[in-house]
Design a protein around this motif. Structure first.
Motif, PDB file in Angstrom:
ATOM      1  N   ILE A  57       0.923  -1.174   0.031  1.00 16.17           N
ATOM      2  CA  ILE A  57       0.021  -0.101  -0.022  1.00 16.17           C
ATOM      3  C   ILE A  57       0.883   1.270   0.024  1.00 16.17           C
ATOM      4  CG2 ILE A  57      -1.652   1.291   1.568  1.00 16.17           C
ATOM      5  CD1 ILE A  57      -2.728  -1.453   2.371  1.00 16.17           C
ATOM      6  N   CYS A  58       1.882   1.245   0.709  1.00 20.05           N
ATOM      7  CA  CYS A  58       2.639   2.428   0.958  1.00 20.05           C
ATOM      8  C   CYS A  58       3.387   2.791  -0.495  1.00 20.05           C
ATOM      9  CB  CYS A  58       3.645   2.289   2.371  1.00 20.05           C
ATOM     10  SG  CYS A  58       2.797   2.461   3.882  1.00 20.05           S
ATOM     11  N   VAL A  61       0.910   3.922  -2.979  1.00 22.58           N
ATOM     12  CA  VAL A  61       0.468   5.332  -2.700  1.00 22.58           C
ATOM     13  C   VAL A  61       1.504   6.267  -2.473  1.00 22.58           C
ATOM     14  CG1 VAL A  61      -0.837   6.433  -1.273  1.00 22.58           C
ATOM     15  CG2 VAL A  61      -1.543   4.272  -1.636  1.00 22.58           C
ATOM     16  N   LEU A  62       2.463   5.949  -1.990  1.00 17.60           N
ATOM     17  CA  LEU A  62       3.665   6.965  -1.521  1.00 17.60           C
ATOM     18  C   LEU A  62       4.762   6.843  -2.127  1.00 17.60           C
ATOM     19  CD1 LEU A  62       2.990   7.095   2.349  1.00 17.60           C
ATOM     20  CD2 LEU A  62       2.141   8.537   0.720  1.00 17.60           C
ATOM     21  N   ALA A  81      -0.793   6.733   3.977  1.00 15.55           N
ATOM     22  CA  ALA A  81      -1.100   5.990   2.627  1.00 15.55           C
ATOM     23  C   ALA A  81      -2.745   5.576   2.645  1.00 15.55           C
ATOM     24  CB  ALA A  81      -0.249   4.807   2.551  1.00 15.55           C
ATOM     25  N   THR A  82      -3.292   6.079   4.044  1.00 14.98           N
ATOM     26  CA  THR A  82      -4.598   5.895   3.907  1.00 14.98           C
ATOM     27  C   THR A  82      -5.383   4.642   4.744  1.00 14.98           C
ATOM     28  OG1 THR A  82      -5.615   5.060   1.834  1.00 14.98           O
ATOM     29  CG2 THR A  82      -5.296   7.710   2.048  1.00 14.98           C
ATOM     30  N   HIS A  83      -4.420   3.766   5.109  1.00 11.31           N
ATOM     31  CA  HIS A  83      -5.103   2.611   5.840  1.00 11.31           C
ATOM     32  C   HIS A  83      -5.125   2.957   7.368  1.00 11.31           C
ATOM     33  CE1 HIS A  83      -5.743  -1.442   7.467  1.00 11.31           C
ATOM     34  NE2 HIS A  83      -6.486  -1.497   6.259  1.00 11.31           N
ATOM     35  N   ARG A 123      -5.932  -1.204  -4.209  1.00  8.67           N
ATOM     36  CA  ARG A 123      -5.012  -0.067  -4.482  1.00  8.67           C
ATOM     37  C   ARG A 123      -4.261  -0.468  -5.690  1.00  8.67           C
ATOM     38  NH1 ARG A 123      -5.657   4.125  -1.653  1.00  8.67           N
ATOM     39  NH2 ARG A 123      -6.695   4.019   0.460  1.00  8.67           N
TER      40      ARG A 123
END
Length: 125
Positions: A57-58, A61-62, A81-83, A123
């Motif tokens: 996820i990171c 997203v990032l 990262a929004t989680h 994602r």
């Protein structure tokens, strides 16, 4: 105070971490919970799945992932990262401790891992 460390994680690397997360989750789900060893191994694999999914996820997203020893840093990066949350704090006692964990705790970890792996998969679409 330890320095926060991150490393670059491109899309290909994030997808590789997602694949690892899926495999750890599959391993966790294969075990019949109830006996102490199975509970601990399922819980450990669930934590590994969640960690790999958090990295994915990171990365997606990032463009980076946590690389430090402080689990709180990894949680903070994942929140960015929004989680909403992780179970990284449970990693040490489950994976490195000698105490057994209950089938209920192992089941909770597997459910958490399933949630975060699904988030990483979403994602990646």
């Amino acid at each position: 105070m330890p320095k926060r460390r991150t490393v670059r994680l491109d899309v290909a690397g994030a997808r590789a971490r997602l694949k690892e997360a899926q495999l750890h989750l599959a391993a966790a789900e294969l075990l019949d919970l109830g006996a102490p060893a199975e509970n601990k191994v399922a819980g450990s694999n669930a934590i590994l799945a969640g960690t790999a999914a958090a990295d994915a996820i990171c990365g997606l997203v990032l463009g980076k992932r946590s690389a430090g020893d402080d689990h709180a840093d990894a949680e903070g990066l994942l929140r960015r990262a929004t989680h909403p949350s992780t179970k990284a704090a449970g990693k040490t006692p489950v994976q490195y401790g000698t105490d057994a964990i209950s089938a209920s705790d192992a089941s909770d970890l597997v459910a958490w891992a399933l949630d975060i792996v699904r988030e990483a998969e979403a994602r990646d679409r």
